[in-house]
Design an enzyme around this catalytic site. Structure first.
Site, PDB file in Angstrom:
ATOM      1  CE  LYS A 251      -3.725   2.342   2.495  1.00 23.90           C
ATOM      2  NZ  LYS A 251      -4.613   2.297   3.693  1.00 23.90           N
ATOM      3  CE  LYS A 312      -6.359   2.182  -0.960  1.00 27.00           C
ATOM      4  NZ  LYS A 312      -7.052   2.283   0.340  1.00 27.00           N
TER       5      LYS A 312
END
Length: 390
Positions: A251, A312
């Site tokens: 992320k 992400k």
């Protein structure tokens, strides 16, 4: 050094130049396109040159000649089964609340509106959702205890969904930022340090409370070191050995999250005279410049018991999706985040691109890069388009 020969009209192409045309002479290029009997060729524009066919054993275009054949040899396919639909929940009123920076997406009012929305998704084959609650400000604290309130909005939403649709796969978000008055994924010290191990204690309580409510998959998005292993141990200790963990493995501290933070009002808050609040999340989320670091995160998550690994954001990080696909046997998820959604919507509203074609291309790219699962706000729309609806 041998000089490379240039291809000129009237000469045979250099060996190995497979896309070069063989032209007999200049006259053949300049004269009108006629057949050997002197009549004008049909089916091609006048002036089309007559050339000798290239000597090409391999012509890749043969495998692209029709939609039926292209479909038969397509390397990846997209289906609603690949989608996880994010849903934002609130209970400040009985009405859905549009999110201005995400056209077409609402905060769903807890209750019937949530059920109706998920029922529509299921009717098009989307049977996986991830729950994001909007916590009222008066319930937010610096230590975010609301995250593991057994009667919190997230936990009640999970129970509502599982009672209504027992076979629905319900994912959760494990992080403190929706409940933290400082707007961070972890507890912030007065010196502005995000406390790692102390935060993990509350993440474990949060994950267990979600599992007790009926969650199928808990998804730590906080990026604290060691949280996957700690959550796995906490779940197993409480008897939830069948609850999976989808880790936000890679992320990144991205600029693409803005609309999401609008949806949940979860952006970092300004500091105070006696407390320093970091203005961003760069001390725990990954640097967008880093690629190899994702391998380190992936190895740690896999060793700690993750069942699924996520990247992400999505489109700007397809190289990282491919990296995880090639370095781990675990399923790989990708998050088509709010900023990516907003950009596509804005361009489509202005007529700058074909929304359907651009979205389905994006979904295909995720699959081609190696993603098994795609978290996308386009879950329902893309599924309609895949079903042939306009």
């Amino acid at each position: 050094m041998q000089m490379m020969q240039r291809n000129v009209v009237g000469q045979r192409p250099v060996a190995g130049s497979r896309r070069s045309l063989v032209v007999a002479n200049v006259a053949e290029v300049t004269r009108p396109a006629v057949s050997t009997n002197g009549k004008h060729r049909t089916g091609v524009p006048e002036g089309t040159p007559i050339v000798t066919p290239q000597d090409l054993p391999s012509r890749p275009r043969r495998n692209r000649r029709s939609e039926s054949f292209r479909a038969s040899v397509r390397e990846v396919n997209v289906s609603p089964a690949n989608f996880i639909l994010p849903i934002f929940i609130h209970e400040e009123s009985s009405q859905n609340v549009p999110i201005a920076s995400m056209p077409g997406i609402n905060r769903l009012a807890f209750g019937k509106n949530v059920i109706d929305y998920v029922a529509e998704a299921r009717s098009y084959g989307v049977n996986q959702v991830v729950v994001f609650p909007k916590t009222p400000d008066h319930l937010k604290t610096q230590t975010a205890e609301e995250a593991f309130n057994k009667n919190g909005l997230s936990q009640r939403t999970i129970r509502l969904l599982k009672d209504s649709f027992p076979d629905l796969e319900v994912y959760t978000d494990v992080a403190l930022d929706p409940y933290n008055s400082d707007g961070h994924d972890g507890i912030v010290s007065d010196a502005g340090v995000i406390l790692n191990d102390e935060t993990i204690e509350y993440l474990c309580r949060q994950a267990v409370s979600q599992a007790e409510a009926g969650a199928d998959v808990v998804s730590p998005s906080d990026m604290m070191d060691g949280r996957v292993g700690a959550i796995r141990r906490a779940l197993d200790r409480e008897g939830f050995t069948n609850v999976s963990i989808m880790s936000y493995t890679a992320k990144y501290a991205s600029a693409y999250y803005g609309p999401f933070r609008d949806a949940l009002a979860s952006a970092p808050k300004p500091g105070q005279a006696h407390r320093r609040i970091p203005p961003n999340k760069k001390t725990y989320q990954m640097d967008p410049a880093n690629y190899r670091e994702a391998i380190r995160e992936a190895k740690a998550d896999e060793a700690e018991g993750a069942d699924i690994m996520m990247v992400k954001p999505g489109m700007p990080y397809l190289d990282v999706v491919r990296l995880l696909r090639e370095t781990s046997p675990l399923p790989v998820a990708v998050y088509h985040v709010s900023g990516e959604y907003a950009m596509l919507k804005a361009a489509a509203e202005r007529g700058w691109l074909n929304e359907k074609d651009a979205v389905l291309e994006a979904m295909t790219c995720f699959r081609r890069a190696g993603a098994d699962l795609i978290l996308t706000y386009y879950g329902i729309e893309a599924s309609k388009w895949l079903a042939g609806e306009k």
